[in-house]
Design a protein around this motif. Structure first.
Motif, PDB file in Angstrom:
ATOM      1  N   ASN A   1      30.254  36.696  48.905  1.00 19.21           N
ATOM      2  CA  ASN A   1      30.784  37.612  49.902  1.00 19.21           C
ATOM      3  C   ASN A   1      29.659  38.555  50.320  1.00 19.21           C
ATOM      4  O   ASN A   1      29.117  39.290  49.504  1.00 19.21           O
ATOM      5  CB  ASN A   1      31.935  38.390  49.274  1.00 19.21           C
TER       6      ASN A   1
ATOM      7  N   THR B   1      42.112  42.509  44.714  1.00 21.71           N
ATOM      8  CA  THR B   1      42.604  41.182  44.359  1.00 21.71           C
ATOM      9  C   THR B   1      41.755  40.566  43.251  1.00 21.71           C
ATOM     10  O   THR B   1      42.279  40.028  42.280  1.00 21.71           O
ATOM     11  CB  THR B   1      42.610  40.291  45.599  1.00 21.71           C
TER      12      THR B   1
ATOM     13  N   MET C   1      49.347  37.608  46.953  1.00 24.16           N
ATOM     14  CA  MET C   1      47.939  37.210  46.875  1.00 24.16           C
ATOM     15  C   MET C   1      47.395  37.367  45.466  1.00 24.16           C
ATOM     16  O   MET C   1      46.425  36.711  45.098  1.00 24.16           O
ATOM     17  CB  MET C   1      47.104  38.049  47.847  1.00 24.16           C
ATOM     18  N   GLN C   2      47.987  38.258  44.693  1.00 27.01           N
ATOM     19  CA  GLN C   2      47.428  38.545  43.368  1.00 27.01           C
ATOM     20  C   GLN C   2      48.282  38.002  42.236  1.00 27.01           C
ATOM     21  O   GLN C   2      48.177  38.460  41.103  1.00 27.01           O
ATOM     22  CB  GLN C   2      47.288  40.065  43.209  1.00 27.01           C
ATOM     23  N   ASP C   3      49.151  37.058  42.520  1.00 25.72           N
ATOM     24  CA  ASP C   3      50.022  36.476  41.490  1.00 25.72           C
ATOM     25  C   ASP C   3      50.850  37.534  40.780  1.00 25.72           C
ATOM     26  O   ASP C   3      51.031  37.486  39.562  1.00 25.72           O
ATOM     27  CB  ASP C   3      49.201  35.714  40.434  1.00 25.72           C
ATOM     28  N   ARG C   4      51.308  38.511  41.503  1.00 26.95           N
ATOM     29  CA  ARG C   4      52.172  39.522  40.895  1.00 26.95           C
ATOM     30  C   ARG C   4      53.559  39.405  41.509  1.00 26.95           C
ATOM     31  O   ARG C   4      53.786  38.620  42.421  1.00 26.95           O
ATOM     32  CB  ARG C   4      51.639  40.934  41.176  1.00 26.95           C
TER      33      ARG C   4
ATOM     34  N   ILE D   1      29.546  41.311  51.930  1.00 26.62           N
ATOM     35  CA  ILE D   1      29.744  42.752  51.690  1.00 26.62           C
ATOM     36  C   ILE D   1      29.440  43.070  50.234  1.00 26.62           C
ATOM     37  O   ILE D   1      28.720  44.017  49.922  1.00 26.62           O
ATOM     38  CB  ILE D   1      31.193  43.158  52.024  1.00 26.62           C
TER      39      ILE D   1
ATOM     40  N   ILE E   1      40.273  48.980  54.490  1.00 28.62           N
ATOM     41  CA  ILE E   1      39.319  48.107  53.820  1.00 28.62           C
ATOM     42  C   ILE E   1      39.044  46.905  54.718  1.00 28.62           C
ATOM     43  O   ILE E   1      39.983  46.361  55.278  1.00 28.62           O
ATOM     44  CB  ILE E   1      39.876  47.664  52.447  1.00 28.62           C
TER      45      ILE E   1
ATOM     46  N   ARG F   1      42.578  42.944  54.465  1.00 25.62           N
ATOM     47  CA  ARG F   1      42.524  44.168  53.666  1.00 25.62           C
ATOM     48  C   ARG F   1      42.552  43.873  52.166  1.00 25.62           C
ATOM     49  O   ARG F   1      41.928  44.563  51.384  1.00 25.62           O
ATOM     50  CB  ARG F   1      43.708  45.084  54.044  1.00 25.62           C
ATOM     51  N   TRP F   2      43.294  42.832  51.772  1.00 21.52           N
ATOM     52  CA  TRP F   2      43.418  42.566  50.338  1.00 21.52           C
ATOM     53  C   TRP F   2      42.412  41.538  49.839  1.00 21.52           C
ATOM     54  O   TRP F   2      42.507  41.066  48.717  1.00 21.52           O
ATOM     55  CB  TRP F   2      44.846  42.120  49.993  1.00 21.52           C
ATOM     56  N   THR F   3      41.486  41.119  50.695  1.00 14.09           N
ATOM     57  CA  THR F   3      40.502  40.134  50.253  1.00 14.09           C
ATOM     58  C   THR F   3      39.123  40.747  50.072  1.00 14.09           C
ATOM     59  O   THR F   3      38.425  40.435  49.118  1.00 14.09           O
ATOM     60  CB  THR F   3      40.399  38.989  51.285  1.00 14.09           C
ATOM     61  N   LEU F   4      38.746  41.624  50.980  1.00 13.96           N
ATOM     62  CA  LEU F   4      37.350  42.035  51.036  1.00 13.96           C
ATOM     63  C   LEU F   4      37.106  43.327  50.264  1.00 13.96           C
ATOM     64  O   LEU F   4      37.969  44.194  50.212  1.00 13.96           O
ATOM     65  CB  LEU F   4      36.940  42.247  52.496  1.00 13.96           C
ATOM     66  N   PRO F   5      35.898  43.464  49.696  1.00 11.80           N
ATOM     67  CA  PRO F   5      35.501  44.757  49.145  1.00 11.80           C
ATOM     68  C   PRO F   5      35.029  45.696  50.258  1.00 11.80           C
ATOM     69  O   PRO F   5      34.997  45.317  51.422  1.00 11.80           O
ATOM     70  CB  PRO F   5      34.358  44.406  48.190  1.00 11.80           C
TER      71      PRO F   5
ATOM     72  N   LEU G   1      34.739  48.638  44.170  1.00 13.67           N
ATOM     73  CA  LEU G   1      34.235  48.317  45.493  1.00 13.67           C
ATOM     74  C   LEU G   1      35.385  48.003  46.445  1.00 13.67           C
ATOM     75  O   LEU G   1      35.161  47.556  47.560  1.00 13.67           O
ATOM     76  CB  LEU G   1      33.267  47.142  45.419  1.00 13.67           C
ATOM     77  N   GLY G   2      36.603  48.195  45.988  1.00 14.13           N
ATOM     78  CA  GLY G   2      37.744  48.005  46.874  1.00 14.13           C
ATOM     79  C   GLY G   2      38.356  46.626  46.823  1.00 14.13           C
ATOM     80  O   GLY G   2      39.320  46.363  47.529  1.00 14.13           O
ATOM     81  N   ALA G   3      37.808  45.724  45.999  1.00 13.35           N
ATOM     82  CA  ALA G   3      38.344  44.363  45.949  1.00 13.35           C
ATOM     83  C   ALA G   3      39.434  44.291  44.889  1.00 13.35           C
ATOM     84  O   ALA G   3      39.212  43.847  43.769  1.00 13.35           O
ATOM     85  CB  ALA G   3      37.235  43.362  45.646  1.00 13.35           C
TER      86      ALA G   3
ATOM     87  N   ILE H   1      42.653  42.054  39.918  1.00 11.61           N
ATOM     88  CA  ILE H   1      43.864  41.544  39.283  1.00 11.61           C
ATOM     89  C   ILE H   1      43.625  40.168  38.670  1.00 11.61           C
ATOM     90  O   ILE H   1      44.180  39.834  37.637  1.00 11.61           O
ATOM     91  CB  ILE H   1      45.025  41.500  40.303  1.00 11.61           C
ATOM     92  N   TYR H   2      42.756  39.364  39.285  1.00  9.33           N
ATOM     93  CA  TYR H   2      42.487  38.044  38.727  1.00  9.33           C
ATOM     94  C   TYR H   2      41.907  38.159  37.316  1.00  9.33           C
ATOM     95  O   TYR H   2      42.289  37.427  36.411  1.00  9.33           O
ATOM     96  CB  TYR H   2      41.518  37.264  39.626  1.00  9.33           C
TER      97      TYR H   2
ATOM     98  N   LEU I   1      35.638  34.812  45.359  1.00 11.71           N
ATOM     99  CA  LEU I   1      35.983  36.004  46.135  1.00 11.71           C
ATOM    100  C   LEU I   1      34.784  36.922  46.322  1.00 11.71           C
ATOM    101  O   LEU I   1      34.693  37.609  47.329  1.00 11.71           O
ATOM    102  CB  LEU I   1      37.089  36.790  45.418  1.00 11.71           C
TER     103      LEU I   1
END
Lengths: 402, 363
Positions: free
Chosen positions: A204, A137, B41-44, A206, B224, B321-325, A133-135, A140-141, A200
């Motif tokens: 949400n 982040t 943001m992703q601990d990388r 979306i 995104i 962009r890096w938070t939302l689906p 779905l494009g999330a 990766i968690y 997250l």
């Protein structure tokens, strides 16, 4: 039906045509290699055919050429996201055929690795669901959570993905002394990651709009399609093999079976989220209840004897050679043994004619039945709905195609 | 004659500066920011491999490595594709993104050696209209790319981008009508000048317009959560599935420059343009001793402030962009037509009412 619609006045008037689209076998969403033959009306799926079999490696035939213990590495590669479960399922089936029971500690260890396997399967599935779905982040968690889990599994059996840990009549080795501390540390971190992942996504808008009320299924339909596991429970049917026919130590453990309401993608997602928590509870209880003791059947005929015994005990010496050359001589008969896999009921149907190799080793992969319902679930939905639906169905190519 | 040459030279320098800033600084930097910010943001750790003699410069060289790699890649045009359109599409995508910068003031007006220097390439009375007009052309890049590739995924992506971008264009224009009413001007230069007083910054009275405008602008830019035209898990890569090498990187450059353009527009309209809060450019000139030296320092500070504000807004866009689906295609359309459009109409009405009643004094 699609023909009727195609020939309807609307389509004639507007000169529109249906679009036939090959999605896969090499498409970003068709992980595990599967092909969808889609007929699209605009963005709406008119018809969808699932074509499986791209990852067929002849697992069942291969098993007929291995001795009973040699099958384990192949079972690892069925549901490779939760390979411990396959090991356990096969071992329990063979043991039922032989008629032996493993020691208490072994059963606990198998329960623990089963749940760790289930967790790693769910982490993979949920993370991939977020990713598609494009999330990225959120993905990766949960990958981090899975990596931490795999660190523990690595300390147990030396492998991260394909464990080959369980053996007929026991396990490869006892848990390492660091296990308890590792689990405590990893579970604490994984619970944090669970919270972050939930924050997250679950509230949400979306994400909820993409998942809720998409591809729902009624309990009757779910049963008719042969659903099992989280997808069946999401539809509201409280069937879990761990409860229905308890095996290992599940009857002594306190855990809940989450039940959904609508059977939509959101429920399927939430089933797995909650099962993660329940699995952690199960592992913690097992560690608490477990007592030191042998982890293998004390019978050289079934389980590879310890090295000391080989040099001092005649029987052990004999079976050390016999089992290596001819394989364990499983008595004649046939058996079906189901366990609760990460995706649902994972059953092994084994036939023995008394020799060292299985005559037949048939697997009931939970996701084959689930995959067959994909077209039923998404017809009439939009193309974009196929992606979360297919992910929540969780086709694992290795398990489905074998 | 002399003054004309001077004007020409001045314009050429300004164009070179803007293009250099975008293509030479922002586009490669955004590649780095996108990688590193997502990593944080992703601990990388993020990209840290490309380097010269072992010096990796915290991954900064990856953009250069990417560019070199993509330049030397095969330029693939699929069979049955319209060769000319296929080649033209990335150009159509990237040029308008740059052209929109022509009307954005980036440093104010100064008197330098008896010559009036206005730090904007084209001081148009209808600067905002120009931006929207130019932005509409960028739509064709995606649509033509989708159509010319002779690929079903590309075509679906092209269709989605056509529908999405046309809808959001309409809405985007309406979201800032309130702001135009507040400043009583369509010229970005005038709007920027009027924000010399901190209490006249657009964000203070017009913050709903900012939220609506930023949403529409991100949707226009197809990132995104609005990236349904490329939606990598659904349409492979949407309208640029069949692009490789330089043409591929041009689509990316266009996207990155649009991120900068959106930020620059937001800064100009809502965040005081090149002004520091409470310190006007005239004060800066006098602080630094007046004259040419003071003007040059004030000019540089103005440009620096402008770029810094753009960077802050880029970080905001990256975080989104890096938070939302990702939305579904019809949900994007529903959001545009059913929520943002009525909301912006309501905001126009409220702004008008507030101005009429004297609650929101126009500047």
């Amino acid at each position: 039906m699609s023909d009727n619609k195609h020939n309807s006045d609307f389509h004639k008037l507007h000169h529109t045509e249906l679009l036939t689209l090959n999605m896969g076998p090499s498409h970003p969403a068709t992980h595990g290699t599967v092909k969808f033959l889609i007929t699209l009306d605009g963005e709406t799926i008119e018809h969808l055919d699932v074509e499986v079999g791209y990852l067929h490696r002849g697992f069942e035939k291969e098993c007929e050429n291995q001795n009973w213990n040699g099958v384990f590495p192949y079972t690892d590669r069925l549901d490779y996201t939760a390979s411990a479960l396959n090991n356990v399922g096969y071992a329990l089936a063979v043991e039922k055929l032989i008629g032996i029971e493993t020691p208490d500690r072994c059963a606990y260890i198998r329960t623990i690795v089963s749940e760790l396997g289930r967790m790693s399967g769910h982490y993979t599935n949920l993370a991939a669901g977020a990713l598609e779905l494009g999330a990225l982040t959120a993905f990766i968690y949960f990958v981090e959570a899975r990596e931490l889990l795999w660190d523990v599994i690595e300390s147990v059996c030396g492998a991260r993905l394909t464990h080959n840990y369980v053996k007929i009549g026991g396990v490869f080795s006892d848990l390492p002394p660091t296990f308890e501390g590792d689990i405590k540390r990893v579970f604490a971190r994984n619970r944090e990651l669970w919270d972050e992942f939930a924050k997250l996504l679950l509230r949400n808008r979306i994400f909820v709009d993409r998942m809720r009320d998409i591809a729902p299924i009624s309990p009757e339909d779910a049963k008719a399609w042969g659903f099992t596991g989280p997808c069946l429970r999401a539809a509201g049917v409280p069937y879990d093999v761990r409860r229905a026919q308890p095996y290992l130590k599940y009857d002594k453990l306190d855990f809940e079976i989450p039940i959904g309401e609508t059977g939509d993608n959101y429920d399927r997602f939430m089933m797995r989220m909650e099962e993660l928590n329940q699995s952690m509870r199960i592992v913690e209880q097992c560690i608490e209840q477990m007592e030191p003791g042998p982890v293998n059947v004390n019978d050289p005929q079934w389980r590879q004897p310890a090295k000391d015994n080989i040099y001092t005990d005649m029987e052990s010496m004999i079976f050390h050679f016999k089992n290596a050359i001819n394989g364990v001589q499983v008595p004649k008969g046939e058996v079906y043994f189901p366990i609760e896999g990460a995706n649902g009921e994972l059953g092994f149907y084994l036939v023995s004619n008394g020799g060292g190799k299985p005559v037949k080793c048939r697997v009931r992969p939970p996701c084959f039945q689930l995959t067959s319902a994909v077209s039923f679930l998404v017809e009439g939905a939009m193309l974009a709905d196929l992606i979360p639906t297919f992910d929540m169905i969780n086709l694992i190519g290795g398990e489905c195609d074998r | 004659m002399n003054s004309m040459t001077g004007d020409l030279l001045e314009t050429v320098v300004k164009i070179a500066f803007v293009i250099g800033l975008n293509l030479g600084f922002f586009a490669p930097m955004l590649g780095w920011v996108e990688r590193k910010q997502s990593a944080v943001m992703q601990d990388r750790i993020g990209a840290n491999r490309a380097g010269v003699f072992g010096f990796t410069f915290i991954g900064l060289l990856h953009s250069a490595a990417d560019a070199i790699k993509l330049i030397f890649k095969e330029d693939f045009i699929p069979r049955g594709a319209d060769r000319m359109m296929h080649t033209l599409a990335p150009v159509i995508a990237v040029v308008p993104a740059l052209a929109a910068f022509a009307v954005i003031p980036f440093g104010g007006k100064f008197e330098l050696a008896g010559h009036n220097v206005n730090l904007v390439i084209a001081d148009l009375d209808v600067g905002l209209l120009f931006v929207f007009a130019i932005a509409s052309i960028a739509t064709y890049g995606a649509v033509i790319a989708g159509w010319a590739s002779n690929n079903n995924w590309s075509m679906l992506g092209g269709l989605r981008s056509a529908a999405q971008m046309f809808s959001y264009e309409v809405t985007m224009g309406l979201t800032i009508i309130g702001l135009v009413m507040y400043y009583q001007s369509l010229s970005l230069v005038v709007i920027a000048e009027k924000q010399v007083d901190f209490w006249h910054w657009g964000i203070i009275y017009q913050w709903p317009a900012f939220i609506l405008f930023l949403t529409c602008a991100i949707a226009e830019n197809k990132r995104i959560p609005f990236d349904v035209p490329e939606a990598e898990s659904e349409l492979v890569a949407g309208y640029f599935t069949e692009y490789s090498g330089m043409k591929f990187i041009m689509f990316w450059t266009a996207e990155f420059i649009e991120v900068v353009t959106i930020s620059a527009l937001c800064v100009t309209m809502f965040f005081g343009a090149y002004h520091l809060p409470f310190i006007s450019p005239d004060m800066l000139v006098s602080i630094f001793g007046g004259g040419d030296f003071g003007a040059i320092v004030a000019m540089l500070i103005g440009i620096g402030v402008f770029v810094a504000k753009i960077c802050a807004l880029i970080f905001l866009q990256m975080a989104i962009r890096w938070t939302l689906p990702r939305f579904r295609y019809d949900q994007v359309m529903a959001l545009g037509w059913k929520i943002i459009l009525p909301a912006s109409l309501i905001w126009i009405f409220l702004t008008g009412l507030a101005i009429l009643l004297g609650l929101m004094p126009t500047v």
